[in-house]
Design a protein around this motif. Structure first.
Motif, PDB file in Angstrom:
ATOM      1  N   LYS A  91       0.802  -1.234   0.000  1.00 31.12           N
ATOM      2  CA  LYS A  91       0.000   0.000   0.000  1.00 31.12           C
ATOM      3  C   LYS A  91       0.830   1.276   0.000  1.00 31.12           C
ATOM      4  CE  LYS A  91      -0.678   0.572   4.991  1.00 31.12           C
ATOM      5  NZ  LYS A  91      -1.659   0.794   6.058  1.00 31.12           N
ATOM      6  N   THR A  92       2.137   1.185   0.294  1.00 28.49           N
ATOM      7  CA  THR A  92       2.967   2.387   0.410  1.00 28.49           C
ATOM      8  C   THR A  92       3.804   2.582  -0.851  1.00 28.49           C
ATOM      9  OG1 THR A  92       3.120   1.942   2.776  1.00 28.49           O
ATOM     10  CG2 THR A  92       4.637   3.577   1.870  1.00 28.49           C
ATOM     11  N   PRO A  93       3.623   3.683  -1.579  1.00 27.68           N
ATOM     12  CA  PRO A  93       4.351   3.888  -2.840  1.00 27.68           C
ATOM     13  C   PRO A  93       5.870   3.841  -2.687  1.00 27.68           C
ATOM     14  CG  PRO A  93       2.541   5.461  -2.645  1.00 27.68           C
ATOM     15  CD  PRO A  93       2.632   4.747  -1.331  1.00 27.68           C
ATOM     16  N   THR A  94       6.399   4.444  -1.623  1.00 24.81           N
ATOM     17  CA  THR A  94       7.854   4.450  -1.429  1.00 24.81           C
ATOM     18  C   THR A  94       8.381   3.030  -1.289  1.00 24.81           C
ATOM     19  OG1 THR A  94       7.785   6.603  -0.355  1.00 24.81           O
ATOM     20  CG2 THR A  94       9.732   5.255   0.051  1.00 24.81           C
ATOM     21  N   THR A  95       7.648   2.201  -0.578  1.00 27.04           N
ATOM     22  CA  THR A  95       8.079   0.824  -0.369  1.00 27.04           C
ATOM     23  C   THR A  95       7.991   0.025  -1.661  1.00 27.04           C
ATOM     24  OG1 THR A  95       7.203   1.036   1.863  1.00 27.04           O
ATOM     25  CG2 THR A  95       7.809  -1.154   1.156  1.00 27.04           C
ATOM     26  N   ILE A  96       7.003   0.325  -2.504  1.00 27.52           N
ATOM     27  CA  ILE A  96       6.910  -0.335  -3.812  1.00 27.52           C
ATOM     28  C   ILE A  96       8.147  -0.023  -4.640  1.00 27.52           C
ATOM     29  CG2 ILE A  96       5.643  -0.372  -5.997  1.00 27.52           C
ATOM     30  CD1 ILE A  96       3.077   0.026  -4.361  1.00 27.52           C
ATOM     31  N   ARG A  97       8.611   1.206  -4.562  1.00 28.27           N
ATOM     32  CA  ARG A  97       9.840   1.580  -5.277  1.00 28.27           C
ATOM     33  C   ARG A  97      11.019   0.729  -4.797  1.00 28.27           C
ATOM     34  NH1 ARG A  97      10.698   7.625  -4.094  1.00 28.27           N
ATOM     35  NH2 ARG A  97      12.443   7.369  -5.547  1.00 28.27           N
ATOM     36  N   LEU A  98      11.107   0.562  -3.480  1.00 32.21           N
ATOM     37  CA  LEU A  98      12.174  -0.268  -2.921  1.00 32.21           C
ATOM     38  C   LEU A  98      12.076  -1.694  -3.436  1.00 32.21           C
ATOM     39  CD1 LEU A  98      12.265   0.866   0.823  1.00 32.21           C
ATOM     40  CD2 LEU A  98      14.111   1.116  -0.838  1.00 32.21           C
ATOM     41  N   ALA A  99      10.860  -2.226  -3.467  1.00 32.57           N
ATOM     42  CA  ALA A  99      10.662  -3.607  -3.915  1.00 32.57           C
ATOM     43  C   ALA A  99      11.086  -3.773  -5.376  1.00 32.57           C
ATOM     44  CB  ALA A  99       9.200  -4.009  -3.727  1.00 32.57           C
ATOM     45  N   LYS A 100      10.695  -2.857  -6.229  1.00 33.97           N
ATOM     46  CA  LYS A 100      11.047  -2.963  -7.649  1.00 33.97           C
ATOM     47  C   LYS A 100      12.551  -2.857  -7.848  1.00 33.97           C
ATOM     48  CE  LYS A 100       6.628  -1.438  -9.573  1.00 33.97           C
ATOM     49  NZ  LYS A 100       5.920  -0.443 -10.410  1.00 33.97           N
ATOM     50  N   MET A 101      13.196  -1.963  -7.085  1.00 32.24           N
ATOM     51  CA  MET A 101      14.653  -1.853  -7.160  1.00 32.24           C
ATOM     52  C   MET A 101      15.319  -3.125  -6.639  1.00 32.24           C
ATOM     53  SD  MET A 101      15.179   2.092  -5.900  1.00 32.24           S
ATOM     54  CE  MET A 101      16.949   1.926  -5.687  1.00 32.24           C
ATOM     55  N   ASN A 102      14.766  -3.675  -5.559  1.00 27.93           N
ATOM     56  CA  ASN A 102      15.331  -4.897  -4.972  1.00 27.93           C
ATOM     57  C   ASN A 102      15.252  -6.057  -5.959  1.00 27.93           C
ATOM     58  OD1 ASN A 102      16.510  -6.512  -3.033  1.00 27.93           O
ATOM     59  ND2 ASN A 102      14.697  -6.687  -1.759  1.00 27.93           N
ATOM     60  N   LEU A 103      14.122  -6.191  -6.634  1.00 28.43           N
ATOM     61  CA  LEU A 103      14.000  -7.238  -7.650  1.00 28.43           C
ATOM     62  C   LEU A 103      14.987  -6.998  -8.795  1.00 28.43           C
ATOM     63  CD1 LEU A 103      10.129  -7.735  -7.916  1.00 28.43           C
ATOM     64  CD2 LEU A 103      11.785  -9.291  -6.910  1.00 28.43           C
ATOM     65  N   ALA A 104      15.051  -5.759  -9.258  1.00 29.57           N
ATOM     66  CA  ALA A 104      15.916  -5.453 -10.399  1.00 29.57           C
ATOM     67  C   ALA A 104      17.386  -5.682 -10.068  1.00 29.57           C
ATOM     68  CB  ALA A 104      15.693  -4.010 -10.847  1.00 29.57           C
ATOM     69  N   VAL A 105      17.798  -5.333  -8.844  1.00 32.82           N
ATOM     70  CA  VAL A 105      19.203  -5.473  -8.471  1.00 32.82           C
ATOM     71  C   VAL A 105      19.594  -6.950  -8.378  1.00 32.82           C
ATOM     72  CG1 VAL A 105      19.266  -5.595  -5.933  1.00 32.82           C
ATOM     73  CG2 VAL A 105      20.905  -4.166  -7.131  1.00 32.82           C
ATOM     74  N   HIS A 106      18.589  -7.831  -8.256  1.00 24.98           N
ATOM     75  CA  HIS A 106      18.837  -9.270  -8.260  1.00 24.98           C
ATOM     76  C   HIS A 106      18.544  -9.894  -9.631  1.00 24.98           C
ATOM     77  CE1 HIS A 106      18.620  -8.708  -3.858  1.00 24.98           C
ATOM     78  NE2 HIS A 106      19.388  -9.767  -3.821  1.00 24.98           N
TER      79      HIS A 106
END
Length: 738
Positions: free
Chosen positions: A264-279
């Motif tokens: 539900k939190t946009p900032t956290t979604i950004r973190l998740a997408k970056m985390n997936l991409a960095v892996h």
């Protein structure tokens, strides 16, 4: 041993390490690699946090830009690695020579980075150029080329000081990092996420579930195919750990699973997408409030609900303002609403989450999630939902976790696991596993599981599922590692002994040189002579015990040179090492004594050399250098012996509790209970209510040095807190003009 002190030994999920061919070489390489990456993580964090401390930024303001720089470094590494692979393929003719496209890089889990977004381009900008503007342009260029990251990368670099950004970029530009693999950068990214969470960044750290808990969930449900979903996905840690599990099994993640997440939190979604991409991963992550919304559809158009193969989550606990009217007919509540208060709000949202997780599962699906410890014995409407859930026969494993596993909350929790494909013989059973006495202390406030502790807990689940072979394979892996570690003890001791001998040389020369000086204090002169004699005597006793131990270790390694796959043979191997473990503990004490005697002799010689007549015979620099070197080599030798004893304890921990390599009730640890047992306990699913209390044990392997390190950790934490508090008080006084 109630408190299983953990060591940082690398281990596959489930405790199955890769095959060892040259065991000694691989053991050394693996240990060194793990040690080096840990040092790299610590040094990078210290450098990056120092930059923040010297600015006016809060951890929250600094976290996203730092993670963005890590992402850029990683993306550049992947790009360069993929480009080299492409050029090699073209050179050998396995790929035609033609202009390259994005697909060529995506196929190799890399982005086709535009030149403005490459790390070396940013580092080589002309003097006076705006680094902030260049970083924003780099992020925009990546998002334009890679739609899954659209709107996710940080772009507020232009508000930072140019010098700070330059230092930050150089912080992540060492030779080690320029050649680091994706796995290394994934680890560094996760490490920074964890450290920012510990600092309280991003909504008090709730976006980040500790890796220990995620890995434990993964080890139980084993998400290796199909649809993997997290309805409160935070920074995407569940997906990342799932990918590690799949890759350790020898498969490619994106060919095996599809990730779906809601947050539900946009900032956290950004973190998740970056985390997936960095892996090098991709997933469909939607912004949604899961209490009211179900946004996903599968690629074939079917709803996500009822079709999830693996559900994983760490949802927010004890939410109390969910509108009951909006969800009372929700198909995701197969057991009905839990308690509703007079304001028509659900009294506690825990059982909404539990019901949702269950309802999304396919007929063969598994779920693993973190839940408040209150939920497993809650009463009233929640108990009724729990009763219905137990009666499905799909509750599989309950794991109790002690407090202090979260970075910003001290509360205990439990890990719930469902399995809708449980075989008939276990349909009426639940494994209750109380892991509150299994932990490793990280800091004064934070605990976790070591890799071995995670593997040992998973092994109990394997036995519950009748997978004895996996249990024996884990024990075999410990025996193999123990043999490999035993083989390098001799070299570690030899290095220590060489420096010990070298340390004696300048001191013996000093004693000979000052023999004719009659003005020396007799008590100190005699003290030095006694110390040298005691040292020589201790060295003789050590040499005999050392020879016996090394011979015994060699015999043990020969005994287990071939795998010992049967339970009986593994018990024999463990018993063969029992006296060697005792000898190793004794030798550690002797090594410590020798170091203390050498250091004491050096100190006494230095005091005697204070007089002008004796000073010319004392090589202060050589003695000081050798004493420091001896201390380092003492630590290495002792650590090598302790590693052997530690692995021996892991074997013993498993074999003492499960001597037949079969599931058994272990007081204070585990018990397989039936539905009748649960009903008699008022439908409670609290493990501690069933497993009882473990009998008191004497810790024969009490680690004095580890205890001292723990005390120093606590002292360091308290000192840091006192400094921070003093600074806040000073700031408050200044603001009040006092």
């Amino acid at each position: 041993q109630p408190h299983l002190t953990g060591r940082n030994q690398p281990c596959r999920p489930g405790g199955l390490p890769p095959a060892l061919t040259d065991r000694t070489r691989i053991a050394e390489m693996t240990a060194n690699a793990f040690h080096n990456i840990t040092k790299v993580e610590d040094s990078l964090w210290e450098a990056a946090d120092q930059l923040r401390a010297n600015s006016t930024l809060t951890a929250t303001e600094y976290s996203m830009p730092v993670l963005g720089v890590i992402f850029l470094r990683h993306a550049t590494n992947r790009y360069q690695s993929a480009l080299q692979a492409i050029e090699a393929d073209q050179a050998t003719g396995t790929m035609p020579k033609r202009p390259l496209g994005k697909a060529d890089f995506i196929k190799r889990r890399a982005l086709m980075l535009p030149e403005v977004a490459r790390y070396d381009t940013l580092l080589n900008l002309p003097s006076g150029a705006s680094l902030g503007g260049a970083l924003v342009a780099a992020m925009n260029a990546i998002e334009a080329d890679f739609p899954p990251l659209q709107g996710s990368l940080p772009k507020d670099y232009d508000r930072f000081d140019n010098k700070l950004l330059e230092n930050l970029l150089r912080c992540f530009d060492s030779q080690v990092l320029r050649t680091a693999t994706g796995d290394v950068f994934g680890r560094i990214y996760e490490y920074f996420l964890m450290k920012f969470a510990m600092q309280g960044a991003q909504d008090n750290g709730e976006f980040f579930t500790p890796p220990s808990l995620v890995q434990t969930l993964v080890n139980v449900i084993e998400p290796d195919h199909g649809v993997v979903t997290d309805l409160a996905c935070g920074s995407g840690g569940m997906f990342v750990q799932s990918s590690h599990f799949i890759e350790h099994e020898g498969f490619e993640t994106m060919k095996r699973v599809t990730f779906y997440g809601q947050e539900k939190t946009p900032t956290t979604i950004r973190l998740a997408k970056m985390n997936l991409a960095v892996h090098g991963l991709e997933g469909d992550i939607q912004e949604a409030n899961t209490f009211y919304e179900d946004k996903h559809r599968l690629q074939d158009g079917r709803p996500l609900w009822g079709n999830v193969d693996f559900m994983m989550a760490n949802p927010p606990f004890n939410v109390d303002k969910v509108d009951a009217e909006s969800i009372k007919t929700d198909r995701r509540l197969p057991f009905g609403l839990p308690g509703v208060n007079k304001d028509k709000h659900v009294s506690n949202g825990n059982y909404l989450w539990i019901s949702y997780f269950y309802s999304y599962l396919s007929p063969t699906g598994r779920a693993g999630f973190v839940m408040s410890s209150q939920a497993s014995s809650a009463g009233h409407g929640e108990k009724e939902v729990r009763r219905k859930l137990v009666e499905t026969g799909d509750v599989d494993v309950m794991v109790a976790i002690r407090s202090n596993f979260f970075y910003t909350r001290t509360v205990p929790c439990e890990l719930w696991h469902f399995d809708r494909a449980k075989p008939a013989e276990r349909k009426d059973q639940v494994l209750m596993l109380d892991a509150r006495n299994v932990y490793r202390k990280v800091t004064r406030k934070i605990y976790d599981f070591s890799a071995e502790q995670q593997a040992n807990l998973a092994a109990i689940v394997w036995l519950y599922r009748g997978q004895q072979e996996r249990f024996l394979t884990l024990v075999q892996s410990y025996i193999t590692r123990l043999s490999a570690d035993s083989a390098v003890v001799d070299a570690a001791l030899t290095t220590f002994e060489a420096t010990l001998t070298a340390s004696r040389t300048p001191l013996a020369a000093f004693v000979d040189g000052v023999k004719g000086i009659k003005t020396l204090p007799q008590d100190k002169s005699k003290g030095l002579g006694d110390a040298m004699a005691e040292w020589a005597s201790a060295a003789i006793a050590y040499a005999a015990d050392r020879a016996a131990l090394v011979t015994g270790l060699a015999s043990f390694s020969k005994m287990v040179a071939k795998p010992v796959p049967t339970n009986k043979a593994q018990h024999a191997a463990r018993q063969a090492f029992d006296p060697l473990a005792e000898s190793a503990r004794g030798l550690i004490k002797q090594i410590d004594l020798l170091y203390k005697l050498a250091a004491r002799a050096g100190q006494l010689a230095q005091e005697l050399a204070a007089g002008d007549e004796a000073a010319e015979f004392f090589d202060r620099r050589a003695v000081s250098r050798l004493t420091k070197q001896l201390e380092e080599e003492r630590k290495s030798a002792v650590e090598q012996l302790k590693d052997c004893a530690y692995l021996h304890r892991q074997i013993g921990w498993l074999q003492d509790r499960f001597p037949k390599a079969e599931i058994a009730d272990v007081p204070g640890l585990c018990k397989v209970v039936t539905r009748t047992d649960i009903e008699a306990a008022d439908w409670s699913l609290t493990p501690g209510r069933f497993v009882g209390v473990a009998p008191a044990e004497v810790d024969e392997d009490f680690d004095f040095e580890q205890t001292l390190r723990d005390i120093h950790l606590e002292l360091a934490d308290l000192n840091r807190e006192s400094v921070d508090l003093a600074a806040k008080i000073q700031t408050n006084f200044e603001e009040l003009s006092l």
